[in-house]
Design a protein around this motif. Structure first.
Motif, PDB file in Angstrom:
ATOM      1  N   GLN A 125     -58.224  27.972  10.665  1.00  0.00           N
ATOM      2  CA  GLN A 125     -57.663  29.058  11.458  1.00  0.00           C
ATOM      3  C   GLN A 125     -56.186  29.189  11.125  1.00  0.00           C
ATOM      4  N   ASP A 126     -55.740  30.408  10.937  1.00  0.00           N
ATOM      5  CA  ASP A 126     -54.324  30.691  10.675  1.00  0.00           C
ATOM      6  C   ASP A 126     -53.777  29.859   9.513  1.00  0.00           C
ATOM      7  N   ASP A 127     -54.559  29.797   8.422  1.00  0.00           N
ATOM      8  CA  ASP A 127     -54.155  29.078   7.210  1.00  0.00           C
ATOM      9  C   ASP A 127     -53.928  27.587   7.453  1.00  0.00           C
ATOM     10  N   GLU A 128     -54.685  27.015   8.390  1.00  0.00           N
ATOM     11  CA  GLU A 128     -54.613  25.579   8.645  1.00  0.00           C
ATOM     12  C   GLU A 128     -56.009  24.991   8.782  1.00  0.00           C
ATOM     13  N   TRP A 129     -56.182  23.817   8.174  1.00  0.00           N
ATOM     14  CA  TRP A 129     -57.401  23.033   8.313  1.00  0.00           C
ATOM     15  C   TRP A 129     -57.157  21.918   9.324  1.00  0.00           C
ATOM     16  N   ALA A 130     -58.179  21.578  10.113  1.00  0.00           N
ATOM     17  CA  ALA A 130     -58.055  20.501  11.085  1.00  0.00           C
ATOM     18  C   ALA A 130     -59.437  19.930  11.374  1.00  0.00           C
ATOM     19  N   VAL A 131     -59.469  18.753  11.982  1.00  0.00           N
ATOM     20  CA  VAL A 131     -60.698  18.218  12.565  1.00  0.00           C
ATOM     21  C   VAL A 131     -60.527  18.307  14.075  1.00  0.00           C
ATOM     22  N   VAL A 132     -61.429  19.032  14.716  1.00  0.00           N
ATOM     23  CA  VAL A 132     -61.310  19.307  16.147  1.00  0.00           C
ATOM     24  C   VAL A 132     -62.465  18.649  16.890  1.00  0.00           C
ATOM     25  N   ARG A 133     -62.129  18.072  18.035  1.00  0.00           N
ATOM     26  CA  ARG A 133     -63.128  17.443  18.910  1.00  0.00           C
ATOM     27  C   ARG A 133     -63.497  18.431  20.016  1.00  0.00           C
ATOM     28  N   LEU A 134     -64.778  18.766  20.098  1.00  0.00           N
ATOM     29  CA  LEU A 134     -65.295  19.673  21.116  1.00  0.00           C
ATOM     30  C   LEU A 134     -66.089  18.877  22.135  1.00  0.00           C
ATOM     31  N   GLY A 135     -65.797  19.051  23.401  1.00  0.00           N
ATOM     32  CA  GLY A 135     -66.553  18.372  24.447  1.00  0.00           C
ATOM     33  C   GLY A 135     -67.663  19.242  24.988  1.00  0.00           C
ATOM     34  N   VAL A 136     -68.754  18.618  25.383  1.00  0.00           N
ATOM     35  CA  VAL A 136     -69.828  19.364  26.032  1.00  0.00           C
ATOM     36  C   VAL A 136     -69.315  20.032  27.294  1.00  0.00           C
ATOM     37  N   ASP A 137     -68.226  19.485  27.863  1.00  0.00           N
ATOM     38  CA  ASP A 137     -67.610  20.081  29.044  1.00  0.00           C
ATOM     39  C   ASP A 137     -66.695  21.259  28.705  1.00  0.00           C
ATOM     40  N   GLY A 138     -66.586  21.610  27.421  1.00  0.00           N
ATOM     41  CA  GLY A 138     -65.767  22.736  27.013  1.00  0.00           C
ATOM     42  C   GLY A 138     -64.373  22.367  26.552  1.00  0.00           C
ATOM     43  N   SER A 139     -64.013  21.098  26.600  1.00  0.00           N
ATOM     44  CA  SER A 139     -62.681  20.661  26.179  1.00  0.00           C
ATOM     45  C   SER A 139     -62.548  20.726  24.662  1.00  0.00           C
ATOM     46  N   MET A 140     -61.298  20.843  24.187  1.00  0.00           N
ATOM     47  CA  MET A 140     -61.006  20.853  22.755  1.00  0.00           C
ATOM     48  C   MET A 140     -59.685  20.118  22.512  1.00  0.00           C
ATOM     49  N   GLU A 141     -59.635  19.347  21.427  1.00  0.00           N
ATOM     50  CA  GLU A 141     -58.402  18.680  21.026  1.00  0.00           C
ATOM     51  C   GLU A 141     -58.496  18.354  19.542  1.00  0.00           C
ATOM     52  N   TYR A 142     -57.337  18.085  18.945  1.00  0.00           N
ATOM     53  CA  TYR A 142     -57.333  17.683  17.545  1.00  0.00           C
ATOM     54  C   TYR A 142     -57.744  16.211  17.429  1.00  0.00           C
ATOM     55  N   ALA A 143     -58.660  15.932  16.502  1.00  0.00           N
ATOM     56  CA  ALA A 143     -58.944  14.559  16.109  1.00  0.00           C
ATOM     57  C   ALA A 143     -58.150  14.208  14.853  1.00  0.00           C
ATOM     58  N   VAL A 144     -57.926  15.192  13.992  1.00  0.00           N
ATOM     59  CA  VAL A 144     -57.028  15.081  12.838  1.00  0.00           C
ATOM     60  C   VAL A 144     -56.140  16.321  12.871  1.00  0.00           C
ATOM     61  N   ALA A 145     -54.839  16.110  12.844  1.00  0.00           N
ATOM     62  CA  ALA A 145     -53.879  17.196  13.010  1.00  0.00           C
ATOM     63  C   ALA A 145     -54.028  18.260  11.926  1.00  0.00           C
TER      64      ALA A 145
END
Length: 358
Positions: A321-341
């Protein structure tokens, strides 16, 4: 699943490719009957906008990273293993990894030790590794439907009766943990896709068609999911338990099953474009949608690849997204955060990150 590698391209364009090979033998997909269709329930939605997230813990599963032309595999214990730059799939096995690489001659599969030292043998195979539920066996398929597994001893390779296809097969799942049939084990079954049909081959020497599925897409324990039909408008899929159909859906293609078998990931039923922008979490028991990660209407959200369960409550995806690659953690509860920046990159190059096959 960037300009995807052949394996990632296959994972997210399987429906389109299958449509080409099956068109002559398939009627247009028909809606499932009310009794067979997945239960429809309202599901909470989270927009898959990963542009500004909090930084979380590193991935709790194996992942690879390519930096300055060098690729390393990150183990869950913090160790790193050098790997070929053309790495397309990887699965922990024993004291090392089963890896698959791609090139002009197709995919190649081998075992490597934790220090990157290659095993004694390499195979020319179809794209795809099948991994058992607890990760104790990895299967792969080669020319004329030949099938092998590597077990947790790392260097023990077992051969299976080939499945009846003329091309290189694509291993999807290993059902069972110990493929060496003896007094303490009933062996295992490897599920393999040919061009237009899914087959199974077992430690008992039995080779058969997988019932009800044209192509298998995921498997874990007694659960197996895959495509039942393809048309110009999309595809329909079914989830089997013990070879018996439990439910169908024409809204999703079925991807990774969670470690506790409660949920299965649903990617779009028709794959097109650079990559998918929506991801559903379905209940394995009945196909009801538990959570949806949806695209923003203005197109500002992420495209994702390599969707893999990290644990029973979280999914890891490689995003762009927006010319950036990342590893993102998605929660079944709808949460999101970076696992790898995030890292700057282009959709015209391969992603610098990759997640293990489970």
């Amino acid at each position: 699943m960037r300009t995807p590698t052949p394996t990632h391209r296959l994972a997210h364009t399987l429906v389109a490719a299958t449509a080409l090979t099956l068109a002559a033998g398939l009627a247009p997909a028909t809606p499932a009957s009310p009794a067979a269709a997945a239960v429809e329930r309202p599901a909470p939605r989270t927009i898959l906008d990963v542009g500004d997230l909090d930084q979380g813990d590193p991935p709790a599963i194996v992942w690879s990273e390519r930096t300055s032309g060098r690729t390393v595999i990150h183990g869950t214990d913090g160790t790193t293993t050098p790997a070929p730059n053309r790495l397309s799939e990887m699965a922990p096995m024993g004291s090392g990894y089963v890896i698959q690489t791609y090139g002009a001659g197709g995919a190649r599969t081998r075992w490597i030790a934790a220090d990157g030292t290659p095993g004694r043998r390499e195979w020319r195979t179809g794209a795809g590794l099948g991994v058992s539920a607890k990760g104790r066996a990895v299967g792969f398929s080669g020319r004329a439907g030949k099938v092998w597994t590597i077990d947790e001893q790392g260097d023990r390779v077992l051969s299976f009766n080939p499945v009846p296809i003329s091309t290189r097969g694509r291993a999807v799942a290993v059902l069972g943990e110990d493929c060496k049939e003896d007094g303490t084990s009933n062996g295992c079954t490897v599920v393999v896709n040919g061009a237009n049909r899914a087959f199974s081959t077992s430690s008992h020497g039995i080779v058969d068609r997988v019932p009800r599925l044209r192509q298998a897409t995921t498997g874990r324990g007694r659960w197996l999911g895959g495509i039942t039909s393809v048309s110009d408008f999309g595809s329909c899929s079914a989830m089997l338990r013990g070879w018996t159909s439990r439910w169908r859906t024409c809204d999703n293609q079925l991807s990774d099953i969670s470690p506790d078998n409660r949920h299965v990931l649903g990617t779009p039923a028709y794959a097109d474009g650079f990559g998918p922008t929506a991801l559903d979490v379905l209940a394995t028991a009945d196909g009801s949608v538990v959570r949806s990660f949806a695209a923003a209407r203005d197109g500002s959200s992420a495209t994702y690849f390599d969707e893999v369960w990290e644990d029973a409550a979280h999914v890891l995806v490689v995003t762009w997204q927006d010319d950036e690659w990342a590893v993102v953690r998605l929660g079944v509860d709808g949460s999101m955060e970076y696992a790898v920046a995030p890292r700057r990159g282009s959709m015209d190059t391969r992603a610098p990150f990759q997640l293990q096959t489970r």
